[in-house]
Design a protein around this motif. Structure first.
Motif, PDB file in Angstrom:
ATOM      1  N   LYS A 122      -0.571   4.627  -3.045  1.00  0.00           N
ATOM      2  CA  LYS A 122      -0.695   5.661  -2.004  1.00  0.00           C
ATOM      3  C   LYS A 122      -1.455   6.877  -2.536  1.00  0.00           C
ATOM      4  CE  LYS A 122       2.193   7.897   1.471  1.00  0.00           C
ATOM      5  NZ  LYS A 122       3.563   8.194   1.898  1.00  0.00           N
ATOM      6  N   THR A 155       0.823  -1.213   0.000  1.00  0.00           N
ATOM      7  CA  THR A 155       0.000   0.000   0.000  1.00  0.00           C
ATOM      8  C   THR A 155       0.856   1.262   0.000  1.00  0.00           C
ATOM      9  OG1 THR A 155      -0.135  -0.189   2.414  1.00  0.00           O
ATOM     10  CG2 THR A 155      -1.976  -1.066   1.146  1.00  0.00           C
ATOM     11  N   LYS A 156       2.157   1.135   0.375  1.00  0.00           N
ATOM     12  CA  LYS A 156       3.030   2.308   0.363  1.00  0.00           C
ATOM     13  C   LYS A 156       3.633   2.585  -1.018  1.00  0.00           C
ATOM     14  CE  LYS A 156       6.915  -0.413   2.152  1.00  0.00           C
ATOM     15  NZ  LYS A 156       7.791  -0.635   3.305  1.00  0.00           N
TER      16      LYS A 156
END
Length: 451
Positions: free
Chosen positions: A80, A74-75
């Motif tokens: 993001k 998710t980063k």
């Protein structure tokens, strides 16, 4: 028409694309790498647009929903940014869940989840249930749903996939254990990894069943951090359970739905304490579904585990050669070493993941491991860890040499065990490649000439 962008054109990405297309979405597939020819053909045949070698950010970010590969964190910048712009981002299993009417048995854990998944599926299928297999094993769930739904789905889920869950709710959720793994994805905080695993249960209510190992310390920590609402069934090797499973390694006692059964452990075609635990998990889930003692015995006795998981390749001159290439962390190897009382030649090594090998000392001490054969490009940490504990340590980068040494050094009734405790990427494509090369090397061995 709602638009869906799919990041990654692997097995799960292709499946999600085909299901989304069937459900009437506009679909765009974007892969930062190159898409395999077979998957390109499948996308073209379905009339789905795609790109490879990079992402058209404006096109991806104009979507109503993004489905990402579990391998994309998710980063990641694009993910993001999508989340910052309020675009929902889910994984394939979460998306597929929305289009299945079947009940789900969701199975996770650091070790044992694949065997437990395959065994649970086998028990239900042998008993005549309409059941499908998906997740980390077999074909993607979404892809299968394009053609057919099932009454029950047995789904292996990783922590990465759980992180993408929003509405996913198993009827039965199983957590086999938690040991440190993939911490680079979780800011090197074990608490974050524990919470990820516990999130399998987050949407479950008292109507659903949760099955966990009562003696696993990190699972217990997880239960303290995140109290389960699900009806809890416990698996134990130390205490009989009112709901769940217990074994003294001679007999399996399983209780569910107010019914208890006792099954001899000798029924299992799998060896080792860890496989008794796997059988208790699978049997508990199967009894919750509705299987009886006779059906469990029939299913257990006909089960064959997946390759590379404590797989007996062959017996040569009275020596068993065991392929546990899937043992890619110390905890998995701990279970493998503990499965045998016979002296052994142990083949280990690969890409070290920050391993603490000291937990294996009690198992390898006292002459149980006669020889350690280190199979890696860098064996120093492994050699240092067992110097003075294992009397003879050899090293090689050739798996055939390791197998040949195993045959040379093992005596009648002993074991040659490949259980690396490490990732495979220094010498092999993956653990399957390592296991396949081990199998081929063992099959090529010639029996020793009899005197």
């Amino acid at each position: 028409m709602k638009q869906i962008a799919i990041l990654g054109a692997g097995e799960s990405g292709l499946g999600a694309a085909l299901l989304a297309k069937r459900e009437g979405y506009g679909v765009w597939v974007s892969d930062s790498g190159m898409i395999s020819p077979d998957r390109k053909n499948a996308l073209q045949d379905a009339g789905i647009g795609f790109e490879e070698g990079g992402h058209n950010e404006s096109k991806v970010l104009s979507s109503d929903l993004i489905i990402k590969s579990p391998g994309i964190p998710t980063k990641a910048p694009l993910v993001k940014r999508a989340m910052e712009e309020g675009i929902p981002v889910v994984d394939e299993l979460e998306f597929a869940y929305r289009f299945s009417a079947g009940k789900v048995i969701g199975i996770t854990g650091t070790n044992g989840k694949t065997t437990t998944t395959l065994l649970t599926y086998h028990l239900l299928k042998e008993a005549g249930y309409d059941v499908g297999l998906a997740g980390n094993v077999g074909q993607s769930w979404a892809c299968q749903l394009v053609d057919k739904d099932h009454d029950w789905w047995v789904i292996e889920v990783s922590s990465f996939q759980i992180d993408g869950f929003q509405t996913f709710k198993p009827t039965i959720g199983i957590l086999t254990n938690i040991t440190p793994d993939h911490l680079d994805r979780y800011e090197y905080k074990i608490e974050n990894y524990i919470l990820s695993k516990m999130s399998l249960f987050k949407n479950m209510t008292s109507r659903e069943k949760g099955i966990v190992f009562s003696e696993d310390p990190l699972t217990q920590k997880g239960l303290e951090m995140k109290k389960l609402k699900a009806d809890l069934h416990l698996i134990s090797l130390s205490k009989k359970q009112e709901k769940g499973g217990y074994s003294d390694l001679e007999t399996l006692e399983i209780s569910a739905n107010g019914i208890s059964v006792k099954i001899p452990a000798s029924t299992l075609p799998l060896s080792g304490k860890h496989n008794v635990l796997n059988a208790l998990f699978a049997g508990s889930a199967a009894m919750i579904v509705g299987l009886d003692e006779e059906q469990l015995i029939q299913g257990y006795s006909t089960f064959k585990n997946a390759p590379h998981r404590m797989e007996l390749i062959r017996e040569v001159d009275g020596v068993r050669f065991i392929n546990d290439s899937k043992g890619t962390n110390v905890e998995a190897t701990y279970y493998a070493l503990g499965s045998f009382t016979e002296p052994m030649i142990w083949i280990a090594g690969g890409v070290d993941k920050g391993n603490d090998y000291s937990v294996l000392n009690d198992l390898v001490d006292m002459g149980k491991v006669k020889v350690l054969i280190c199979l890696s490009t860098d064996n120093e940490k492994l050699k240092t860890a067992f110097s003075g504990i294992i009397s003879e340590i050899r090293e090689t980068q050739d798996i055939r040499q390791a197998v040949a040494w195993g045959q040379e050094l093992a005596d009648l009734g002993e074991v040659v065990l490949l259980s690396p405790a490490c990732a495979s990427f220094d010498l092999f494509k993956n653990y399957e490649d390592r296991g396949a090369q081990f199998r081929n090397a063992v099959l090529e061995l010639k029996e020793k000439q009899k005197a």
